[in-house]
Write a protein that holds these residues in place. Structure first.
Motif, short mmCIF file in Angstrom:
data_model
loop_
_atom_site.label_atom_id
_atom_site.label_comp_id
_atom_site.label_asym_id
_atom_site.label_seq_id
_atom_site.Cartn_x
_atom_site.Cartn_y
_atom_site.Cartn_z
N GLY A 69 0.83 -1.19 0.00
CA GLY A 69 0.00 0.00 0.00
C GLY A 69 0.86 1.24 0.00
N VAL A 70 0.46 2.25 -0.77
CA VAL A 70 1.20 3.50 -0.89
C VAL A 70 0.26 4.66 -0.57
CG1 VAL A 70 2.56 4.98 -2.40
CG2 VAL A 70 2.66 2.50 -2.69
N ALA A 71 0.76 5.59 0.25
CA ALA A 71 -0.01 6.79 0.56
C ALA A 71 0.88 8.00 0.33
CB ALA A 71 -0.50 6.76 2.00
N THR A 72 0.40 8.96 -0.46
CA THR A 72 1.16 10.17 -0.73
C THR A 72 0.20 11.32 -0.97
OG1 THR A 72 2.94 11.13 -2.08
CG2 THR A 72 1.31 9.76 -3.22
N SER A 81 -2.76 3.95 -3.14
CA SER A 81 -2.90 2.86 -4.09
C SER A 81 -2.56 1.55 -3.39
CB SER A 81 -1.97 3.06 -5.30
OG SER A 81 -0.62 3.07 -4.89
N PHE A 82 -3.06 0.46 -3.95
CA PHE A 82 -2.83 -0.86 -3.38
C PHE A 82 -2.50 -1.84 -4.50
CE2 PHE A 82 -5.87 1.40 -0.76
CZ PHE A 82 -5.33 1.28 0.52
N THR A 83 -1.58 -2.73 -4.23
CA THR A 83 -1.24 -3.79 -5.18
C THR A 83 -1.22 -5.12 -4.45
OG1 THR A 83 1.14 -3.49 -4.82
CG2 THR A 83 0.14 -2.27 -6.65
N GLY A 84 -1.55 -6.17 -5.16
CA GLY A 84 -1.49 -7.52 -4.61
C GLY A 84 -1.07 -8.48 -5.70
N SER A 85 -0.34 -9.53 -5.32
CA SER A 85 0.12 -10.49 -6.32
C SER A 85 0.32 -11.86 -5.68
CB SER A 85 1.42 -10.03 -6.98
OG SER A 85 2.49 -10.07 -6.04
N ILE A 86 0.31 -12.87 -6.53
CA ILE A 86 0.64 -14.23 -6.13
C ILE A 86 1.61 -14.79 -7.14
CG2 ILE A 86 -1.44 -15.12 -7.29
CD1 ILE A 86 -1.43 -17.40 -5.21
N GLN A 244 7.68 -4.97 5.38
CA GLN A 244 8.59 -3.87 5.08
C GLN A 244 7.83 -2.55 5.18
OE1 GLN A 244 11.20 -4.32 1.58
NE2 GLN A 244 10.34 -6.36 1.27
N ALA A 245 8.57 -1.48 5.44
CA ALA A 245 7.96 -0.15 5.52
C ALA A 245 8.97 0.89 5.06
CB ALA A 245 7.49 0.14 6.94
N LEU A 246 8.45 1.94 4.44
CA LEU A 246 9.28 3.06 3.98
C LEU A 246 8.55 4.36 4.26
CD1 LEU A 246 11.21 3.48 0.66
CD2 LEU A 246 9.41 5.12 1.22
N VAL A 247 9.30 5.36 4.73
CA VAL A 247 8.78 6.72 4.88
C VAL A 247 9.78 7.63 4.19
CG1 VAL A 247 8.15 8.55 6.46
CG2 VAL A 247 7.62 6.19 7.05
N GLY A 262 4.46 7.25 2.17
CA GLY A 262 4.61 6.07 3.03
C GLY A 262 4.25 4.82 2.26
N VAL A 263 5.05 3.78 2.42
CA VAL A 263 4.81 2.52 1.71
C VAL A 263 4.93 1.38 2.72
CG1 VAL A 263 5.43 1.04 -0.24
CG2 VAL A 263 5.93 3.50 -0.32
N VAL A 264 3.99 0.44 2.69
CA VAL A 264 4.07 -0.76 3.50
C VAL A 264 3.90 -1.98 2.60
CG1 VAL A 264 3.25 0.30 5.64
CG2 VAL A 264 1.59 -0.63 4.02
#
Length: 270
Positions: A69-72, A81-86, A244-247, A262-264
């Motif tokens: 998930g990304v928030a800006t 935005s949100f992404t998901g994958s397998i 994982q997390a990023l700011v 912010g990204v998680v």
């Protein structure tokens, strides 16, 4: 009278036959431990970071489910935005995943295939090549095919990953863009790593641009690149689960704004 070599008080001491099996076993154990340590030293490079693609692929048979998930903030509103994958590794060195991207006004599926060409244990470097298709590209209204090359290496506890990506718009458009991604981090333990993650995306050709009428200046539309960068941390909660997390900061394309981001991210292996 002195004893002949190999005898003490009349008793013969022939240690070689008895020692040989033990010595061979110890040598085999040492080799196995060395191989295990070398393999373990490459662990972690088969997982994507928050912004970069991994230069290695998971072990054969691994099924990996991940989401981010990304928030800006854009010019006048917040954005998320949100992404998901397998993904699955059906054979050695080959990994494929499918997923989806969700954002207000833009969503669609994505797919990626990567093949690992080199590994650090045998070649001194992890290297993978791949291709990704997504219906939401550099321009949200156009799909895109990306060709990527990812390289990485561990120097003890220090890790470096570099990506180069070339993207081509689909649907009859001829727009092209380039991406450079980089990660550098320090592994404090087997489960915790921190570093700096970054991604720069720039347009090199845009068929949608319309030249202004003669005599009129071009209307500025903001920057023609997209930049995201910042410190990140990764934690292996268990042997199969990572978060994982990023700011950091973001400079979205088509704006003159520099905003926090912010990204998680989380992934689990089966």
């Amino acid at each position: 009278m002195s004893e002949p070599p190999g005898r003490v008080n009349g008793l013969g001491l022939d240690l070689k036959p008895r020692c040989a099996p033990v010595c061979r076993a110890m040598r085999s154990l040492a080799a196995a431990l060395l191989a295990f340590a070398s393999a373990a030293s490459a662990q972690g490079l088969d997982r994507d970071t928050l912004l970069t693609d991994a230069p290695a692929v998971p072990a054969v048979g691994t099924v990996r489910v991940s989401g981010a998930g990304v928030a800006t903030e854009k010019s006048d509103s917040s954005s998320s935005s949100f992404t998901g994958s397998i993904g699955w590794t059906p054979i050695a060195n080959l990994h494929a995943d499918v997923g989806a991207y969700f954002q207000s006004g833009a969503q669609g599926p994505a797919a990626r295939v990567r093949y690992q060409l080199l590994n650090q244990f045998s070649h001194g470097l992890d290297l993978a090549a791949g291709v990704r298709f997504k219906t939401v590209g550099f321009h949200p209204d156009d799909g895109e095919v990306e060709f990527l090359l990812a390289a990485g290496r561990r120097f003890g506890r220090f890790e470096v990953v570099l990506n180069g990506v070339f993207g081509v718009e689909t649907g009859g458009e001829n727009g092209k863009d380039l991406e450079a991604k980089a990660f550098a981090g320090w592994r404090f333990s087997d489960s915790v790593r921190a570093g700096i993650d970054s991604r720069l995306q720039a347009e090199v050709e845009n068929e949608d641009q319309i030249a202004p009428p003669i005599g009129r200046p071009a209307v500025p539309t903001g920057r023609d690149y997209d930049l995201t960068a910042g410190p990140s941390i990764a934690w292996m909660v268990t042997r199969t689960i990572q978060v994982q997390a990023l700011v950091g900061v973001a400079q979205p394309k088509k704006t003159d704004v520099t905003s926090p981001v912010g990204v998680v991210y989380a992934s689990i292996d089966f």
